[in-house]
Scaffold this active site. Structure first.
Site, mmCIF file in Angstrom:
data_model
loop_
_atom_site.group_PDB
_atom_site.id
_atom_site.type_symbol
_atom_site.label_atom_id
_atom_site.label_comp_id
_atom_site.label_asym_id
_atom_site.label_seq_id
_atom_site.Cartn_x
_atom_site.Cartn_y
_atom_site.Cartn_z
ATOM 1 N N GLU A 107 34.595 31.026 35.368
ATOM 2 C CA GLU A 107 36.148 31.793 33.826
ATOM 3 C C GLU A 107 36.875 30.205 33.344
ATOM 4 O OE1 GLU A 107 37.006 35.162 32.778
ATOM 5 O OE2 GLU A 107 38.810 34.342 31.769
ATOM 6 N N ASN A 111 29.562 40.010 26.623
ATOM 7 C CA ASN A 111 30.086 41.172 27.488
ATOM 8 C C ASN A 111 30.908 42.128 26.968
ATOM 9 O OD1 ASN A 111 30.035 40.308 29.871
ATOM 10 N ND2 ASN A 111 32.007 39.888 30.156
ATOM 11 N N SER A 115 32.486 45.782 38.210
ATOM 12 C CA SER A 115 33.500 45.284 38.199
ATOM 13 C C SER A 115 34.194 45.582 39.954
ATOM 14 C CB SER A 115 34.519 45.568 37.056
ATOM 15 O OG SER A 115 34.937 47.250 37.370
ATOM 16 N N ASP A 133 30.804 41.509 37.965
ATOM 17 C CA ASP A 133 31.863 41.192 37.060
ATOM 18 C C ASP A 133 33.578 40.837 37.131
ATOM 19 O OD1 ASP A 133 32.539 41.194 34.248
ATOM 20 O OD2 ASP A 133 33.531 42.806 33.659
ATOM 21 N N HIS A 134 34.037 39.744 36.934
ATOM 22 C CA HIS A 134 35.212 39.145 37.519
ATOM 23 C C HIS A 134 35.352 39.397 38.723
ATOM 24 C CE1 HIS A 134 37.193 38.868 33.813
ATOM 25 N NE2 HIS A 134 36.388 39.751 33.603
ATOM 26 N N SER A 171 33.819 41.557 24.429
ATOM 27 C CA SER A 171 33.783 41.958 23.097
ATOM 28 C C SER A 171 32.936 42.763 22.502
ATOM 29 C CB SER A 171 32.264 40.550 23.076
ATOM 30 O OG SER A 171 32.583 38.904 23.227
ATOM 31 N N HIS A 220 33.263 37.144 26.325
ATOM 32 C CA HIS A 220 34.376 38.781 27.505
ATOM 33 C C HIS A 220 34.940 39.006 26.425
ATOM 34 C CE1 HIS A 220 33.820 37.770 32.148
ATOM 35 N NE2 HIS A 220 33.381 36.953 31.469
#
Ligand code: ZN
Length: 342
Positions: free
Chosen positions: A142, A263, A50, A83-84, A222, A220
């Site tokens: 997303e 994720n 991230s 990520d993101h 999860s 996501h």
């Protein structure tokens, strides 16, 4: 070297009918735990960082830790994923750093907090797709927003993904993978009771998969938040309130309907924290960090192995040879954004 693009890794997973865990890394022990689990179960794997991780570890350290993973474990196909990503600029810097995959999360504005509108999301995601595919790099978008806030990402607001919008979004952006919001949250506190198919809006995944059969879906938030991991933390002086995550069987249901990337972050955090608390309690006189980091690493490896087996990626590490980024770039140019690799 077994650096692979996430596109190829997920196309292969789709062909084989399995899912692939994407595990977050911030430091050496996490990278080793995930790679040892991949080796033990012969699994291809996604390791992701991230923006918070890049800041915590420093870009150069983090990238070289992940690169070391591909050298030390040459038999394992590894995709390195941002990520993101909060902006095209963040994605650009990840690509320059050597990541083989980026997420442009345009469901939020670039503060990572304020929900955006659909047109903004299409615009920034399309921009990243153009830039990334030119370099052979995979893009995850997303649509919809998750609950919870983690690493400073999230609005805390849940907006389930609308299937009609998902179809339009994929057509207009050309993303390789799409994160869908079906009621999960980031962090440890996802549900106050055990969730079932209705709480999780699994029908959204089924409908999007029927209408976009070649788009890889991403779940996501999860982590399963196993009670036994929470119990260890609380038994040794921690204070985690009762909470439920996403049951593994629900994730398996999603995998049957087109979920390819899963994720998982919180479960590793819980495993590490429990092991460290236990080590501190068992021998308060110890002060060598290796004394508590070794059991933390082993506990993370154990939970990652269990997920790899459950998601079905175990045994698939040697199925294919990675296609180099430059060749992927040519394929995107010749076949368009929605190419199929396998
Ligand atoms: Zn996420």
């Amino acid at each position: 070297m077994a650096l692979v693009t996430m596109r190829q890794l997920l196309d292969e997973a789709a062909g084989g009918g399995y899912g692939v865990g994407a595990f977050n890394v911030n430091n050496l022990e996490q990278v080793q735990a995930i790679m040892d689990a991949a080796r033990a179960t012969e699994s291809p794997v996604i390791i992701q960082a991230s923006r918070g991780a890049r800041k915590y570890a420093n870009d150069r350290f983090l990238y070289h830790l992940m690169e070391a993973a591909t050298e030390v474990y040459p038999e394992i196909s590894v995709a390195l994923h941002q990520d993101h990503g909060n902006s095209p600029e963040t994605c650009r810097s990840a690509i320059e750093l050597g990541f083989t995959s980026v997420m442009m999360d345009g469901s939020l504005m670039d503060d990572g907090k304020t929900p955006s509108d659909f047109e903004y999301n299409v615009r920034v995601t399309r921009e990243v797709v153009e830039m990334a595919h030119e370099a052979g790099v995979t893009v995850e978008g997303e649509l919809g927003t998750l609950g919870g806030i983690e690493d400073d990402v999230g609005s805390g607001e849940v907006n389930l993904t609308d299937p009609d919008q998902a179809v339009e979004f994929v057509e207009r952006t050309g993303v390789d993978a799409l994160a869908v919001a079906i009621g999960t949250s980031h962090g440890a506190y996802k549900f106050t009771k055990e969730p079932d198919r209705e709480v999780l809006a699994m029908h959204i995944i089924e409908e999007i998969n029927q209408r976009l059969p070649t788009t890889h879906l991403v779940m996501h938030g999860s982590s399963s938040v196993p009670k036994e991991l929470v119990d260890i933390i609380n038994e040794y002086g921690g204070k985690i309130d009762p909470t439920w995550g996403v049951p593994v069987r629900e994730i398996q249901e999603g995998i049957k309907h087109g979920v390819r990337k899963v994720n998982v972050d919180t479960d590793l955090r819980l495993a590490a924290t429990g092991a460290i608390r236990k080590a501190f309690a068992e021998d308060p006189s110890e002060f060598d960090p290796r004394y508590y980091l070794k059991p933390a690493r082993a506990a993370m490896q154990e939970v990652v192995e269990a997920r790899m087996v459950a998601f079905g990626q175990a045994g698939h590490a040697k199925d294919y040879d990675p296609i180099p980024l430059a060749d992927m770039a040519i394929r995107y140019r010749e076949q368009g954004h929605s190419l199929t690799v396998t």
